[in-house]
Design an enzyme around this catalytic site. Sequence first.
Site, mmCIF file in Angstrom:
data_model
loop_
_atom_site.group_PDB
_atom_site.id
_atom_site.type_symbol
_atom_site.label_atom_id
_atom_site.label_comp_id
_atom_site.label_asym_id
_atom_site.label_seq_id
_atom_site.Cartn_x
_atom_site.Cartn_y
_atom_site.Cartn_z
ATOM 1 N N ASN A 261 0.886 -0.959 0.527
ATOM 2 C CA ASN A 261 -0.094 -0.251 -0.336
ATOM 3 C C ASN A 261 1.253 1.398 0.445
ATOM 4 O O ASN A 261 1.874 1.250 0.663
ATOM 5 C CB ASN A 261 -1.207 0.362 1.241
ATOM 6 C CG ASN A 261 -1.704 1.250 0.871
ATOM 7 O OD1 ASN A 261 -2.141 1.613 0.616
ATOM 8 N ND2 ASN A 261 -2.607 1.460 2.447
ATOM 9 N N TRP A 262 0.926 1.771 -1.058
ATOM 10 C CA TRP A 262 2.099 2.788 -1.064
ATOM 11 C C TRP A 262 1.196 4.436 -0.972
ATOM 12 O O TRP A 262 1.950 5.110 -0.385
ATOM 13 C CB TRP A 262 2.107 3.138 -2.820
ATOM 14 C CG TRP A 262 2.635 1.823 -3.827
ATOM 15 C CD1 TRP A 262 3.484 0.407 -2.603
ATOM 16 C CD2 TRP A 262 3.755 2.345 -4.784
ATOM 17 N NE1 TRP A 262 3.809 0.023 -3.995
ATOM 18 C CE2 TRP A 262 4.609 0.949 -4.889
ATOM 19 C CE3 TRP A 262 3.821 3.488 -6.143
ATOM 20 C CZ2 TRP A 262 4.871 0.874 -5.970
ATOM 21 C CZ3 TRP A 262 4.535 2.520 -6.879
ATOM 22 C CH2 TRP A 262 4.950 1.681 -7.055
ATOM 23 N N LYS A 263 0.078 4.521 -0.332
ATOM 24 C CA LYS A 263 -0.287 5.229 0.264
ATOM 25 C C LYS A 263 -0.137 6.804 -0.553
ATOM 26 O O LYS A 263 -0.245 6.954 -2.125
ATOM 27 C CB LYS A 263 0.207 5.608 1.816
ATOM 28 C CG LYS A 263 -0.017 4.016 2.225
ATOM 29 C CD LYS A 263 0.205 4.178 4.288
ATOM 30 C CE LYS A 263 0.263 2.755 5.170
ATOM 31 N NZ LYS A 263 0.309 2.883 5.741
ATOM 32 N N GLU B 225 -6.481 4.544 8.402
ATOM 33 C CA GLU B 225 -6.367 6.081 7.993
ATOM 34 C C GLU B 225 -7.673 7.120 6.605
ATOM 35 O O GLU B 225 -7.806 7.672 6.878
ATOM 36 C CB GLU B 225 -4.879 6.279 6.742
ATOM 37 C CG GLU B 225 -3.707 5.728 7.632
ATOM 38 C CD GLU B 225 -3.059 5.530 7.152
ATOM 39 O OE1 GLU B 225 -2.603 5.750 5.862
ATOM 40 O OE2 GLU B 225 -1.483 4.694 7.227
ATOM 41 N N GLY C 247 3.559 2.115 10.988
ATOM 42 C CA GLY C 247 4.412 3.550 10.262
ATOM 43 C C GLY C 247 4.674 3.235 11.669
ATOM 44 O O GLY C 247 5.179 4.346 11.533
ATOM 45 N N SER D 86 4.107 -2.210 10.558
ATOM 46 C CA SER D 86 4.986 -2.051 10.182
ATOM 47 C C SER D 86 6.052 -3.718 9.942
ATOM 48 O O SER D 86 7.524 -4.223 10.709
ATOM 49 C CB SER D 86 5.867 -1.906 11.346
ATOM 50 O OG SER D 86 5.443 -0.829 11.820
ATOM 51 N N GLY E 23 3.557 -0.704 4.514
ATOM 52 C CA GLY E 23 3.662 0.277 3.348
ATOM 53 C C GLY E 23 4.718 0.010 3.703
ATOM 54 O O GLY E 23 5.529 0.467 2.285
ATOM 55 N N GLY E 24 5.418 1.607 4.472
ATOM 56 C CA GLY E 24 6.634 1.712 4.494
ATOM 57 C C GLY E 24 7.551 1.211 3.754
ATOM 58 O O GLY E 24 8.574 1.454 2.356
HETATM 59 P P1 13P Z 1 3.728 0.277 7.417
HETATM 60 O O1 13P Z 1 4.063 -0.465 7.025
HETATM 61 O O2 13P Z 1 3.966 1.730 7.139
HETATM 62 O O3 13P Z 1 3.732 0.043 8.796
HETATM 63 O O4 13P Z 1 1.882 0.376 6.887
HETATM 64 C C1 13P Z 1 0.920 -0.625 7.118
HETATM 65 C C2 13P Z 1 0.231 -0.408 6.810
HETATM 66 O O5 13P Z 1 -0.813 0.838 7.014
HETATM 67 C C3 13P Z 1 -0.524 -0.891 5.524
HETATM 68 O O6 13P Z 1 -2.268 -0.674 4.415
#
Ligand code: 13P
Length: 249
Positions: free
Chosen positions: A9-11, A96, A172, A212, A233-234
């Site tokens: 998920n690149w957000k 989010e 995150g 994470s 995510g990250g």
């Molecule tokens: P992180 O891996 O950055 O914690 O984010 C997880 C996430 O929200 C994936 O949708």
Amino acid sequence: MRSKIVAGNWKMNKNLSETKALLSELLEKLPKTEAKVIVAPTYVNLESAARILQSSDIKVAAQNMHFAKSGAYTGEISADMLLNINVDTVIIGHSERRAYFGETDDLLAKKVEAALANNMQVIFCFGEELEERKSGNHFNVVESQLKNGLFNLPAEAWQHIVLAYEPVWAIGTGETASPEQAQEMHAFIRKTITEAYDTSIANEVSILYGGSVKPSNAQEIFSKPDVDGGLIGGAALVADDFIAIIKAI
Ligand code: 13P
């Protein structure tokens, strides 16, 4: 059918040039894997991503969509718009979206229904906040998110659903749920689905863990029997890290 999945998920990250660069690095380094690999770039780059990945083993997903067919919903995107650029998978219910954009269980249920009515695949996210875990309320919270978001669906719909348990306190923050905490919740999710539907639906649905996940912890989390992969995510923004996580599965 239950399958192993690693989804990124690149957000709100990566402009078009950066999107192209990351995708070409991923294509170059992608290992042979039985896992499904999915990336979810931002809306404005979805069409390019879908073209670039067209004949590859990486699927493209959207991060959100509106439930209406079309109309006066400024800033929103419909299922038809996604399908028309060959994107048939959508993330719905990310924490989010729930926290910053006021998305409620009722709204999410409508979005899921609309996606399924358009023959799309849904990655449905849910998970408790820190206070809810601290107060021991995390199982109740997850149960009610599942119930309100998904349990109005007919049994057949579940073959188009992937679940992503993402405890908000682990997103995150660098703080991951322990593999035992993830397994405990994933087993609870299957039990809850068994009670609402039946064992075969509970056993067939893929349940991803998110929060994470990184190369250093992915293998241990993925080794748990009820964890079918991750929503990343990250670490999905760095090709080598995402590839290492795919290898871990
Ligand atoms: P992180 O891996 O950055 O914690 O984010 C997880 C996430 O929200 C994936 O949708």
